[in-house]
Design an enzyme around this catalytic site. Structure first.
Site, PDB file in Angstrom:
ATOM      1  CG  HIS A  11      -1.834  -1.136   1.333  1.00  0.00           C
ATOM      2  ND1 HIS A  11      -3.190  -1.013   1.111  1.00  0.00           N
ATOM      3  CD2 HIS A  11      -1.625  -2.443   1.624  1.00  0.00           C
ATOM      4  CE1 HIS A  11      -3.768  -2.200   1.269  1.00  0.00           C
ATOM      5  NE2 HIS A  11      -2.841  -3.074   1.591  1.00  0.00           N
ATOM      6  CG  HIS A 258      -6.167   1.848  -0.304  1.00  0.00           C
ATOM      7  ND1 HIS A 258      -5.328   2.632   0.440  1.00  0.00           N
ATOM      8  CD2 HIS A 258      -6.688   0.927   0.555  1.00  0.00           C
ATOM      9  CE1 HIS A 258      -5.341   2.225   1.709  1.00  0.00           C
ATOM     10  NE2 HIS A 258      -6.141   1.186   1.793  1.00  0.00           N
ATOM     11  CD  GLU A 408     -16.883 -10.885  26.110  1.00  0.00           C
ATOM     12  OE1 GLU A 408     -17.712 -11.317  26.935  1.00  0.00           O
ATOM     13  OE2 GLU A 408     -17.173 -10.052  25.211  1.00  0.00           O
ATOM     14  CG  HIS A 469     -24.227 -18.848  28.091  1.00  0.00           C
ATOM     15  ND1 HIS A 469     -25.034 -18.256  27.160  1.00  0.00           N
ATOM     16  CD2 HIS A 469     -23.904 -17.873  28.988  1.00  0.00           C
ATOM     17  CE1 HIS A 469     -25.213 -16.982  27.485  1.00  0.00           C
ATOM     18  NE2 HIS A 469     -24.531 -16.730  28.573  1.00  0.00           N
TER      19      HIS A 469
END
Length: 667
Positions: A11, A258, A408, A469
């Site tokens: 880049h 880009h 988290e 869970h």
């Protein structure tokens, strides 16, 4: 331009567009000594938009940064030579496609996945403030470094960037400055196709100081903005810099360029526009090296020498604290820290490994004052709160308990930032939510830094919370991360031995996988000592026959299931050996002789038991073995019903073992 053109990859636009900002920061503000790039009170520079790595390699080369070896010794050679620049993105180069912490000196953290760099910078700023709170004394300021992160649009789109920014604003990290390179371009095109929010207003809402530079080429405005950051006393600072991404020629304006080299003609046109020799590759005008040497080089050397002189004075007045500072920098631990480790007496009822881990954690924390961390809003469940006056880390408080909130991913990245600053960090959550933190967990392993990922509620033992869970595939997916040690201890004393290992790690992260439910504490006068954890797997209970008829392998809570099945089998005259396998990675590092002693090749009848995906166990059970594990998601029900439903009972294990023994005898 030449780096990227030679590599035909990379880049070029972002490094060129934001170069005036990086130059101003490095030459006029950054306290960084190229001759000693790891001195503890240096400012940190994080290139969060890591695809612009050509900019960082150029800065490291032009400023003459010295290489540092894995033992933190500064070497005489340059970290990035001109030849290194010419091998950008090639195999073995010190200039890879994105910044890699463990590879090139002067790189403060690995960046690449967008958002990781800015989130990690928050951990560095937290560490800086904590170090200042513990070690600074009147007229002897050992720690007052600042943390700068250069971010792009992608960093601020990623959720982890938002998590980290929100946390930093709450914590009022005045030593943190994000420089937002607002060039309004991503891979797909201009950001107006997807990213139209008012970023400045968002950061004001987070509690940040926000200032704007209208033109990235206006170095005076950039300098004023950085002075604004230095003067801010209550908030972290966001500097919004409006830049125009470089595309390869003064007339080309296509975001499609880009992520591509400019092309030969594009490079020539740009050099012509800038007044540089068109045909001179890797051209560095006379005086550039001297400019950097008399700028960041002289300023950084003076700051580092003054700091070292102050440390000598500090050592005479506060020898104990000075010793801590030096141990932190070497990743050493206090002498005799292991004496703090408890032992747990046999107990048929036992305690959950999350509970025993919490007790050991606090024992270690009393012996290692720079052990610091917290949970993603779950410390009452993960048992990771530090007691005995450890205090909280909050605005105006420099305690050791961090409250990450329900974040988290940011929690794991912040822990990495603290580890990169040489503190001993941990963070915690439920195993199921490790998915949310996966990117940062992976980078801790890639960087080879000793972050402790404490993950509880390790199985369908979560019970009535249900399959959302109940982890199934998370355990094996963590084991798949190269360089991450994954421990699932079977009882309280295996937990102790796990902490003995992970506390002393210097170049590896570890994941502790812990139970919600109570597990019996084994009587080690009957069973093998828990010190076998150090080898990853060990014979816990021997068969009562000269050679085992079957080997039962298990981790965590299922070790007790295997022991119960062993009793049932032995009552039927079947000799069963039980092998506890708390850490596959450590077991695989042992000699072939040791592994064959634990798992004799002649014993083909083997059964592995684990309340998780069965993937990977075949390497231990072989063609003649079987694995009792999870093949579906869990269910919402009380624990005993779940164990019956999914076949985690002594009878089932014994039946499968008998079948494997019979098959082996037929063979």
């Amino acid at each position: 331009m030449d780096e990227i053109q030679r590599a035909n990859s990379g880049h070029p636009g972002t490094p060129m567009g934001i170069a005036p900002v990086a130059y101003t920061l490095w030459q006029r503000f950054l306290r960084f000594d190229p001759g000693d790039p790891i001195w503890p009170n240096r400012d940190r520079f994080v290139l969060s938009e890591g695809h612009a790595s050509a900019l960082l390699w150029s800065l490291l080369h032009l400023s003459g940064v010295k290489a540092v070896d894995p033992d933190y010794e500064v070497l005489g050679r340059a970290a990035v030579t001109l030849e290194d620049l010419k091998t950008f993105r090639q195999l073995g180069s010190h200039c890879p496609g994105h910044p890699e912490y463990h590879l090139t000196s002067g790189v403060e953290t690995t960046t690449g996945p967008l958002g990781q760099g800015v989130a990690t910078s928050v951990g560095m700023a937290v560490a800086g403030r904590w170090l200042a709170g513990r070690y600074n004394r009147d007229e002897m300021t050992l720690f007052d470094f600042d943390v700068y992160a250069l971010a792009g649009d992608g960093d601020l789109m990623e959720g982890i960037g938002a998590e980290a920014a929100s946390l930093a604003g709450h914590l009022q990290l005045t030593n943190l400055c994000w420089i937002y390179d607002s060039n309004r371009v991503t891979i797909e095109g201009h950001t107006d196709i997807t990213f139209t929010e008012d970023v400045a207003e968002r950061f004001l809402a987070y509690g940040w100081n926000v200032t704007t530079v209208a033109d990235a080429n206006d170095t005076d405005s950039i300098e004023r903005a950085l002075h604004t950051f230095k003067a801010e006393e209550q908030r972290p600072t966001m500097i919004v810099v409006h830049s125009h991404i470089g595309y390869g020629s003064p007339v080309e304006d296509s975001p499609a360029a880009h992520g591509k080299p400019f092309g030969v003609e594009g490079v020539r046109a740009t050099k012509r526009f800038l007044g540089l020799p068109e045909d001179a590759d890797f051209y560095i005008p006379d005086g550039v090296y001297d400019c950097f040497s008399s700028g960041i080089g002289a300023r950084g050397r003076a700051a580092r020498e003054a700091w070292q002189a102050m440390l000598e004075r500090y050592r005479t007045v506060f020898p104990g604290l000075a010793d801590e500072v030096e141990r932190i920098q070497r990743r050493d631990l206090p002498d005799g820290w292991e004496k703090a480790l408890p032992t747990f007496p046999p107990d048929a009822t036992g305690i959950a490994t999350r509970e025993s881990s919490g007790r050991v954690l606090n024992a270690v924390a009393r012996a290692v004052p720079w052990l610091i961390g917290g949970s993603a809003d779950l410390s009452p469940s993960t048992k990771t709160r530090l007691t005995d006056g450890a205090g909280d880390f909050q605005p105006g408080q420099q305690g050791r308990n961090l409250h990450f909130g329900v974040r988290e991913h940011a929690a794991a990245a912040v822990a990495s930032g603290m580890a990169l600053t040489k503190l001993r960090p941990f963070w915690s959550g439920f195993l199921i939510f490790s998915d949310y933190a996966r990117g940062a967990i992976r980078l801790s392993a890639l960087m080879e830094i000793p972050v402790l990922h404490i993950l509880t509620h390790d199985s369908i033992g979560v019970g009535q919370d249900g399959p959302t869970h109940q982890p199934v595939e998370q355990l094996v997916s963590l084991r798949a991360v190269p360089g991450l040690l994954v421990f699932r201890p079977a009882d309280a004393n295996e937990v102790v031995e796990t902490w003995r290992i992970v506390t002393a790690l210097r170049h590896e992260p570890a994941a502790l996988i812990l139970s919600r439910q109570a597990l019996p504490t084994l009587d080690r006068s009957v069973f093998a000592p828990a010190t076998g954890v150090a080898k990853g797997g060990y014979v816990l209970a021997e068969a009562d026959t000269a050679t085992p008829d079957v080997i039962l392998l298990a981790t965590g809570s299922e070790v007790h299931l295997a022991l119960a099945a062993r009793q049932e089998l032995q009552a039927d005259g079947v000799g069963a050996r039980v092998v506890s396998m708390p850490c596959w990675e450590l077991f695989d590092r042992q000699s072939q002789q040791y592994r064959d002693e634990v798992l004799p090749p002649s014993v083909k009848a083997r059964v592995a038991v684990e309340q998780a995906s069965t993937l990977g166990w075949d390497r231990y059970v072989g063609d003649g073995g079987a694995v009792i594990g999870m093949h579906t998601f869990g269910a919402s029900a009380p624990l005993k019903q779940l164990l019956e439903k999914f076949g985690f009972t002594p009878d089932r294990v014994a039946d499968v073992a008998r079948d494997r023994v019979a098959a082996a005898r037929r063979a």
